[in-house]
Design a protein around this motif. Structure first.
Motif, PDB file in Angstrom:
ATOM      1  N   SER A   1       0.841  -1.196   0.000  1.00 23.79           N
ATOM      2  CA  SER A   1       0.000   0.000   0.000  1.00 23.79           C
ATOM      3  C   SER A   1       0.877   1.248   0.000  1.00 23.79           C
ATOM      4  CB  SER A   1      -0.897   0.012   1.240  1.00 23.79           C
ATOM      5  OG  SER A   1      -0.130   0.207   2.414  1.00 23.79           O
ATOM      6  N   LYS A   2       0.287   2.366  -0.411  1.00 27.08           N
ATOM      7  CA  LYS A   2       1.050   3.610  -0.471  1.00 27.08           C
ATOM      8  C   LYS A   2       1.475   4.077   0.915  1.00 27.08           C
ATOM      9  CE  LYS A   2      -0.565   5.537  -4.844  1.00 27.08           C
ATOM     10  NZ  LYS A   2      -1.123   6.731  -5.520  1.00 27.08           N
ATOM     11  N   THR A   3       0.664   3.782   1.919  1.00 24.99           N
ATOM     12  CA  THR A   3       1.019   4.177   3.288  1.00 24.99           C
ATOM     13  C   THR A   3       2.262   3.450   3.753  1.00 24.99           C
ATOM     14  OG1 THR A   3      -1.317   4.582   3.811  1.00 24.99           O
ATOM     15  CG2 THR A   3       0.193   4.299   5.666  1.00 24.99           C
ATOM     16  N   ILE A   4       2.325   2.142   3.506  1.00 25.74           N
ATOM     17  CA  ILE A   4       3.502   1.348   3.881  1.00 25.74           C
ATOM     18  C   ILE A   4       4.714   1.777   3.072  1.00 25.74           C
ATOM     19  CG2 ILE A   4       4.498  -0.975   3.851  1.00 25.74           C
ATOM     20  CD1 ILE A   4       1.727  -2.061   4.474  1.00 25.74           C
ATOM     21  N   LEU A   5       4.504   2.031   1.775  1.00 25.49           N
ATOM     22  CA  LEU A   5       5.608   2.457   0.917  1.00 25.49           C
ATOM     23  C   LEU A   5       6.202   3.772   1.398  1.00 25.49           C
ATOM     24  CD1 LEU A   5       4.460   1.655  -2.742  1.00 25.49           C
ATOM     25  CD2 LEU A   5       6.425   0.698  -1.526  1.00 25.49           C
ATOM     26  N   PHE A   6       5.352   4.713   1.809  1.00 24.85           N
ATOM     27  CA  PHE A   6       5.868   5.995   2.292  1.00 24.85           C
ATOM     28  C   PHE A   6       6.740   5.784   3.528  1.00 24.85           C
ATOM     29  CE2 PHE A   6       5.775   9.550   5.206  1.00 24.85           C
ATOM     30  CZ  PHE A   6       6.178  10.607   4.392  1.00 24.85           C
ATOM     31  N   GLY A   7       6.233   5.008   4.489  1.00 20.20           N
ATOM     32  CA  GLY A   7       6.996   4.776   5.711  1.00 20.20           C
ATOM     33  C   GLY A   7       8.339   4.126   5.440  1.00 20.20           C
ATOM     34  N   LEU A   8       8.338   3.082   4.607  1.00 26.63           N
ATOM     35  CA  LEU A   8       9.578   2.391   4.286  1.00 26.63           C
ATOM     36  C   LEU A   8      10.518   3.271   3.471  1.00 26.63           C
ATOM     37  CD1 LEU A   8       8.249  -1.194   3.401  1.00 26.63           C
ATOM     38  CD2 LEU A   8       9.459  -0.485   5.476  1.00 26.63           C
ATOM     39  N   ALA A   9       9.952   4.029   2.524  1.00 30.10           N
ATOM     40  CA  ALA A   9      10.779   4.888   1.687  1.00 30.10           C
ATOM     41  C   ALA A   9      11.435   5.993   2.507  1.00 30.10           C
ATOM     42  CB  ALA A   9       9.937   5.498   0.561  1.00 30.10           C
ATOM     43  N   ALA A  10      10.672   6.615   3.405  1.00 30.19           N
ATOM     44  CA  ALA A  10      11.234   7.657   4.265  1.00 30.19           C
ATOM     45  C   ALA A  10      12.337   7.080   5.147  1.00 30.19           C
ATOM     46  CB  ALA A  10      10.135   8.285   5.124  1.00 30.19           C
ATOM     47  N   LEU A  11      12.114   5.864   5.650  1.00 27.98           N
ATOM     48  CA  LEU A  11      13.120   5.210   6.486  1.00 27.98           C
ATOM     49  C   LEU A  11      14.380   4.881   5.681  1.00 27.98           C
ATOM     50  CD1 LEU A  11      13.749   3.993   9.278  1.00 27.98           C
ATOM     51  CD2 LEU A  11      12.756   1.847   8.470  1.00 27.98           C
TER      52      LEU A  11
END
Length: 345
Positions: A26-36
Motif C-alpha cells: 500500500s502507499k502508506t507502507i511504501l511511504f513509511g519504508l521509503a522515508a526510512l
C-alpha cells in the motif's frame, strides 16, 4: 553497531523500488519504508563524499560534501515541484533549517559533555540564515499581499535565489574548507580512503537510488498524510525534513557523543546555512525547467525560521554549550513541531 545497521538498511532502497514497481504494498507502507530508507542512503552519500574529498583535497571535498550531502533534499524537492506540490517543497526545506538549528544542535548539546564552541563561526552561520530570511520576505510579502500573480511572485524569487547563491559561494567557501580540515583531523589515522573510482561509483549509485526512492516518497505523501490524519505540510516539515537530512543529523550527534561538541555545532549550523543559501535557491532556479517555484513561504514558516534563529543565537551567545541549553533547543523544536501540526490543519 550503528554502521552495521546502516549498511544493512541500504537494502531497503532496492526493495522499496521493487515493491513499488510490482504494486505489492500500500502507499502508506511504501511511504513509511521509503522515508526510512532515506536515512542509510543519506549516510552513504555523506560517507562517499568524505572519501572522494580525501582525493580531491579540502576545498573541492568540502564543496562536494555540502552539495551531495544535501542531495536527498534537492531530489525530493524537485520531484515535489514536478508533482505540483509547492507547499511540500517549501515545508520540507523550512523544516530542514529549523531541524538543524533546534533538533540537531539541541540533541548534540544534550549528549555532549559541554564546553566551548566557536562563537565567531556559529554567529557567522546564524547571520547567513538571518540574511536569507530577510530575502525570503520579498516574495513572501508579495504573496501575503495577494496583489501579485503566482508568476510575478515566482519571478521575484529569481534575483533572491541568485543573490543567496552568490553569497553562498563567496562567504562560505573558506568556512567549508575550515570545516573539512577539522573533520579530517578528527578521523583515526588507520582509516584509509576508498579508491577514487569506487568512491565516485558509490556516490553515483546512492544518488540514483535516492532519486527513485524520493519519487516514491513524493508520490505517496498524500495517501500517507490522509491515512495518518496528518497534513501534507506537517509530514513535509517534520518527517520528510528529518529523513532527507539524516546524514547531517546522525553525524553531528555521533561526533558530539565523542566529546566533540564544537565540531557537532559547526556541522548543525553550517548545514542550516547550506540549506538556506544553497538548497533553496538551487531548487527555485532549477524549478524553472519544470514549473516555476515561488519562495512564498507562509507566515508560520517565516515565524518559525525567525524564532529558531533567535533562540539559537540567544542560547549560544556566551559561546558555551551545556546540556540544559540542549534541552531548551529541543523544547523549542517540539513547540514548533506542534505549531506546524496545527498550521497544516
Amino acid at each position: 553497531m550503528i554502521r552495521r545497521i546502516l549498511w544493512l538498511g541500504l537494502g531497503l532502497g532496492p526493495l522499496i523500488i521493487a515493491l513499488d514497481a510490482a504494486s505489492a504494498a500500500s502507499k502508506t507502507i511504501l511511504f513509511g519504508l521509503a522515508a526510512l530508507s532515506l536515512v542509510p542512503l543519506a549516510w552513504l552519500i555523506g560517507e562517499a563524499t568524505e572519501h572522494v574529498a580525501k582525493h580531491t583535497g579540502a576545498g573541492i571535498g568540502g564543496f562536494l560534501n555540502a552539495t551531495f550531502g544535501n542531495a536527498p533534499e534537492l531530489i525530493i524537492a524537485l520531484f515535489a515541484v514536478s508533482n505540483g506540490l509547492a507547499g511540500v517543497v517549501r515545508g520540507s526545506l523550512t523544516g530542514s533549517i529549523v531541524g538543524n538549528l533546534l533538533l540537531v544542535l539541541g540533541a548534540s548539546l544534550l549528549v555532549g559533555k559541554g564546553g566551548k564552541i566557536d562563537r565567531v563561526s556559529s554567529f557567522t552561520w546564524l547571520a547567513l540564515v538571518g540574511l536569507s530570511l530577510l530575502l525570503f520576505l520579498i516574495p513572501a510579502a508579495l504573496a501575503w499581499a495577494g496583489q501579485s500573480s503566482r508568476q510575478v511572485t515566482a519571478s521575484s524569487s529569481v534575483p533572491v535565489s541568485v543573490a543567496l547563491l552568490v553569497c553562498y559561494l563567496i562567504v562560505t567557501w573558506r568556512a567549508l574548507r575550515r570545516h573539512r580540515r577539522q573533520h579530517v583531523s578528527d578521523l583515526p589515522e588507520n582509516i584509509e580512503a576508498w579508491p577514487l573510482p569506487l568512491s565516485l561509483a558509490t556516490l553515483a549509485a546512492a544518488t540514483l537510488v535516492t532519486a527513485f526512492v524520493a519519487e516514491i516518497v513524493v508520490g505517496t505523501i498524500d495517501t500517507f498524510a490522509r491515512h495518518a490524519h496528518l497534513s501534507e505540510f506537517f509530514v513535509a516539515a517534520v518527517i520528510v525534513a528529518i529523513a532527507g537530512n539524516a546524514a547531517e543529523h546522525g553525524g553531528a550527534v555521533v561526533v558530539a557523543s565523542r566529546g566533540q561538541v564544537k565540531l557537532a555545532s559547526e556541522i548543525a549550523l553550517s548545514s542550516a546555512a547550506q540549506v538556506a543559501l544553497f538548497v533553496i535557491p538551487a531548487v527555485a532556479l532549477a524549478s524553472w525547467l519544470i514549473t516555476p517555484l515561488a519562495l512564498s513561504f507562509r507566515p508560520v514558516e517565516i515565524a518559525a525560521l525567525a524564532l529558531a534563529t533567535a533562540v539559537t543565537g540567544l542560547l549560544l551567545a556566551r559561546g558555551r554549550s551545556t546540556r540544559l541549553r540542549g534541552g531548551a533547543l529541543l523544547a523549542a523544536y517540539a513547540a514548533l513541531a506542534v505549531a506546524f501540526f496545527f498550521a497544516g490543519r
